[in-house]
Design an enzyme around this catalytic site. Structure first.
Site, PDB file in Angstrom:
ATOM      1  N   GLU A  54       0.827  -1.212   0.000  1.00 53.45           N
ATOM      2  CA  GLU A  54       0.000   0.000   0.000  1.00 53.45           C
ATOM      3  C   GLU A  54       0.856   1.254   0.000  1.00 53.45           C
ATOM      4  O   GLU A  54       0.544   2.236  -0.677  1.00 53.45           O
ATOM      5  CB  GLU A  54      -0.928   0.002   1.209  1.00 53.45           C
ATOM      6  N   ASP A  73       0.640   4.032  -3.080  1.00 48.61           N
ATOM      7  CA  ASP A  73       0.298   5.445  -2.873  1.00 48.61           C
ATOM      8  C   ASP A  73       1.337   6.356  -3.512  1.00 48.61           C
ATOM      9  O   ASP A  73       1.010   7.264  -4.265  1.00 48.61           O
ATOM     10  CB  ASP A  73       0.270   5.758  -1.367  1.00 48.61           C
ATOM     11  N   SER A 103      -1.175 -17.229 -14.866  1.00 52.63           N
ATOM     12  CA  SER A 103      -0.602 -16.733 -16.110  1.00 52.63           C
ATOM     13  C   SER A 103       0.507 -15.708 -15.914  1.00 52.63           C
ATOM     14  O   SER A 103       1.603 -15.872 -16.418  1.00 52.63           O
ATOM     15  CB  SER A 103      -1.702 -16.133 -16.975  1.00 52.63           C
ATOM     16  N   ASP A 133     -23.893  10.189  -7.438  1.00 55.74           N
ATOM     17  CA  ASP A 133     -24.450   9.023  -6.747  1.00 55.74           C
ATOM     18  C   ASP A 133     -23.504   8.610  -5.619  1.00 55.74           C
ATOM     19  O   ASP A 133     -22.313   8.943  -5.645  1.00 55.74           O
ATOM     20  CB  ASP A 133     -24.686   7.868  -7.738  1.00 55.74           C
TER      21      ASP A 133
END
Ligand SMILES: *[C@@H]1O[C@H](CO)[C@@H](O)[C@H](O)[C@H]1NC(C)=O
Ligand SMILES: *[C@@H]1O[C@H](CO)[C@@H](O)[C@H](O)[C@H]1NC(C)=O
Ligand SMILES: *[C@@H]1O[C@H](CO)[C@@H](O)[C@H](O)[C@H]1NC(C)=O
Ligand SMILES: *[C@@H]1O[C@H](CO)[C@@H](O)[C@H](O)[C@H]1NC(C)=O
Ligand SMILES: *[C@@H]1O[C@H](CO)[C@@H](O)[C@H](O)[C@H]1NC(C)=O
EC number: 3.4.14.9
Length: 578
Positions: free
Chosen positions: A273, A277, A476, A558
């Site tokens: 993470e 970032d 893969s 939304d």
């Protein structure tokens, strides 16, 4: 003066019996987070640092000023306050400063550090002193999280002398645990046909989708800067950034390294993470000076997010854009803490800082209150003073196409903050026109609704510990035995942040103030400059009533993708008006 007999000094017996004391955070969750274990009681002579949040003044005035400097219709638009202006406004009263200092000194607190705004004090105490100072508290050692983080916390609530009720909001370092990773596994996409059809999301895919050209980079002639802050026990490595840019940074000018690391960078393994970032903030906001706030495990007793807020209040020249990887369930935090953090976010907004938070990665969320299921909002995503970023996927995962909802993208309605006026029209319209609204018992339609915007959150490439990790981690394209998790909508936040930094660059070059707190302007512009995401729903409770479906996106705003994802040239155009 009815409290006379509850004098601050001495009379501890009375505090303990509760007659002269109160509990500032009775509603703070104190359950041990999953994956943590107790190692037993802390030694009484052990030293720990606690943070005292002192009661501020003029908070209402502060909120009016935020409105005035962030609303393009106001004569004060863009006339941001300096840190010193903010300090002038919110600084605790002399009585508060005096009372709290006297109390701490009498308890033997040493080495107290304040911030420019004087509304926080961080002090060192022994466990024995802290337990006397805060009746009820009992300090224990804990260890947990993927990096075996250590923490000293109290499983029991603390109390404060009643005489302090007008002077102290809360004491930090007792209950809230450091955040642990929000990454989670999700099904690997089915690659049609042969391997190698699609490379997954790289900086050039992002830049192409959002219509950035090679010229859309920082000029290097302004003092523009951007930052990401993250509080997991994680580091990023400069060598990973270099490798990432070598692999993926060929077609745009970029900076070779992070300009400043605030906080401590350990020597441990890099976290995915943390790498994600930094790598995507510096690819979207390319060639712009970048800071990283990194606070892994500085002191066992500290709350890293709180420490970051203190840093903001203690430095006058800060990057204009901050993307922050931190979020908690709203219901797990005390209302005192939430309200105070919200004021801290207001202080940043008043100064013209743009704060971006990820909307979360559990869709609408789900929890059960007295046997009934409800959605579960996340904080600070639900704060009315930040811009919250949701997540999308490509409609055709193997091409650069229109975007649809990423089903894990967080969104919903706050149970704490009422709907701010800037989004009144947009949210009312959504509630009255959405054909797929969940049952009203699942969410609080009067609350602040989020996210505000969105960006791609699915299938990113990242380089961590020298290993490029692709979006497909199956048979893969899997390269090493790295864990098969997928970086989540953490990356949509730095991507959106980087683009806002590029817009700030143009504004600074033209002598305009930086964008600051974006929401009032964003909602007034009704999504101008953004690709409206109209397809898809995010996840929620897996029960018969809602069948795993939360809110659905639709035309306009939304609560899944906000107003949509950036079309850079168009967004730049609308955000360049003074
Ligand atoms: C704030 O900054 C001042 C000056 O740099 C420093 O002395 C102080 O310790 C800082 N406060 C905290 C809480 O770190
Ligand atoms: C930006 O991208 C979209 C879709 O990829 C495209 O339709 C549009 O013409 C592009 N250019 C501008 C200036 O919007
Ligand atoms: C990138 O920034 C540097 C300064 O940091 C500057 O010299 C260079 O011209 C910039 N590149 C572009 C393409 O603007
Ligand atoms: C950039 O310059 C302006 C004007 O001199 C100053 O107010 C601001 O604090 C500077 N910002 C940073 C991050 O250094
Ligand atoms: C709903 O939100 C409002 C704030 O908008 C809050 O006052 C109220 O307590 C919330 N209701 C529930 C059931 O959480």
């Amino acid at each position: 003066r009815g409290l006379q007999h509850c004098h601050l000094l001495g009379l501890f017996a009375l505090f303990v019996t509760g007659k002269c004391s109160y509990s500032p955070e009775p509603d703070q969750q104190r359950r041990l987070p999953p994956g943590w274990v107790s190692l037993g009681r802390a030694d009484p002579e052990e030293e720990l640092s606690l943070t005292f949040a002192l009661r501020q003044q003029n908070v209402k005035r502060l909120s009016e000023l935020v409105q005035a400097v962030s609303d393009p219709g106001s004569p004060h638009y863009g006339k941001y306050l300096t840190l010193e202006d903010v300090a002038e406004l919110v600084r605790p009263s002399p009585l508060t400063l005096h009372t709290v200092q006297k109390w701490l000194l009498a308890a033997g607190a040493r080495n107290c550090h304040s911030v420019t705004t004087q509304d926080f004090l961080t002090c060192w105490l022994s466990v024995r002193q802290a337990e006397l100072l805060l009746p009820g508290a009992e300090f224990h050692h804990y260890v947990g999280g993927p990096a075996d983080t250590h923490a000293v916390r109290s499983p029991h609530p603390y109390r404060l002398p009643k005489a302090l009720a007008p002077h102290v909001d809360f004491v930090g370092g007792l209950h809230r645990f450091p955040p642990t990773s929000t990454l989670r596994q999700r099904p690997e996409p089915q690659v049609p046909g042969t391997v190698g059809l699609h490379l997954g999301v790289t900086p050039s895919v992002i830049r192409k989708r959002y219509n950035l050209t090679a010229q859309d980079v920082g000029s290097g002639t302004t003092n523009n800067s951007q930052a990401c802050a993250q509080f997991l026990e994680q580091y990023f490595h400069d060598s990973d950034l270099a490798e990432f840019m070598r692999l993926f940074g060929g077609d745009f000018a970029h900076q070779a390294s992070v300009a400043r690391v605030v906080g401590q960078q350990g020597r441990g393994r890099a976290g995915i993470e943390a790498s994600l970032d930094v790598e995507y903030l510096m690819s979207a906001g390319a060639n712009i000076s970048t800071w990283v706030y990194s606070s892994p495990g500085r002191h066992e007793s500290q709350e890293p997010f709180l420490q970051w807020l203190l840093l903001l209040s203690n430095e006058s020249a800060l990057p204009y854009v901050h993307t922050v990887s931190y979020g908690d369930d709203e219901d797990s935090l005390s209302s005192t803490y939430i309200q105070r953090v919200n004021t801290e976010l207001m202080k940043a907004a008043a100064r013209g800082l743009t704060l971006l938070f990820a909307s979360g990665d559990s869709g609408a969320g789900c929890w059960s209150v007295s046997g009934r299921h409800q959605f579960r909002p996340s904080f600070p995503a639900s704060s009315p003073y930040v811009t919250t970023v949701g997540g999308t996927s490509f409609q055709n995962p193997f091409r650069i196409t229109d975007e649809v909802v990423d089903y894990i993208s967080g969104g919903g309605f706050s149970n704490v903050f009422p709907r701010p006026s800037y989004q009144e029209e947009a949210v009312t319209r959504y509630l009255s026109s959405s054909p797929h609204l969940p049952p009203s018992s699942y969410f609080n339609a009067s609350g602040r609704a989020y996210p505000d915007v969105a960006a791609l959150s699915d299938g990113y490439w990242v380089v961590s510990n020298h290993v490029p990790i692709p979006w497909v981690s199956g048979t893969s394209v899997r390269i090493t035995n790295t864990p098969t998790f997928q970086p989540q909508d953490l990356a949509s936040t730095p991507v959106f942040g980087g683009l806002l930094s590029l817009i700030n660059e143009h504004r600074i070059l033209r002598g305009l103030p930086p964008l600051g707190f974006l929401n009032p302007r964003l909602y007034q512009q009704r999504g101008a400059g953004l690709f409206d995401v109209t397809r898809g729903c995010h996840e929620s409770c897996l029960n018969e009533e809602v069948e795993g479906q939360g809110f659905c996106s639709g035309p306009g705003w939304d609560p899944v993708t906000g107003w949509g994802t950036p079309n850079f040239p168009a967004l730049l155009k609308t955000l360049m008006n003074p």
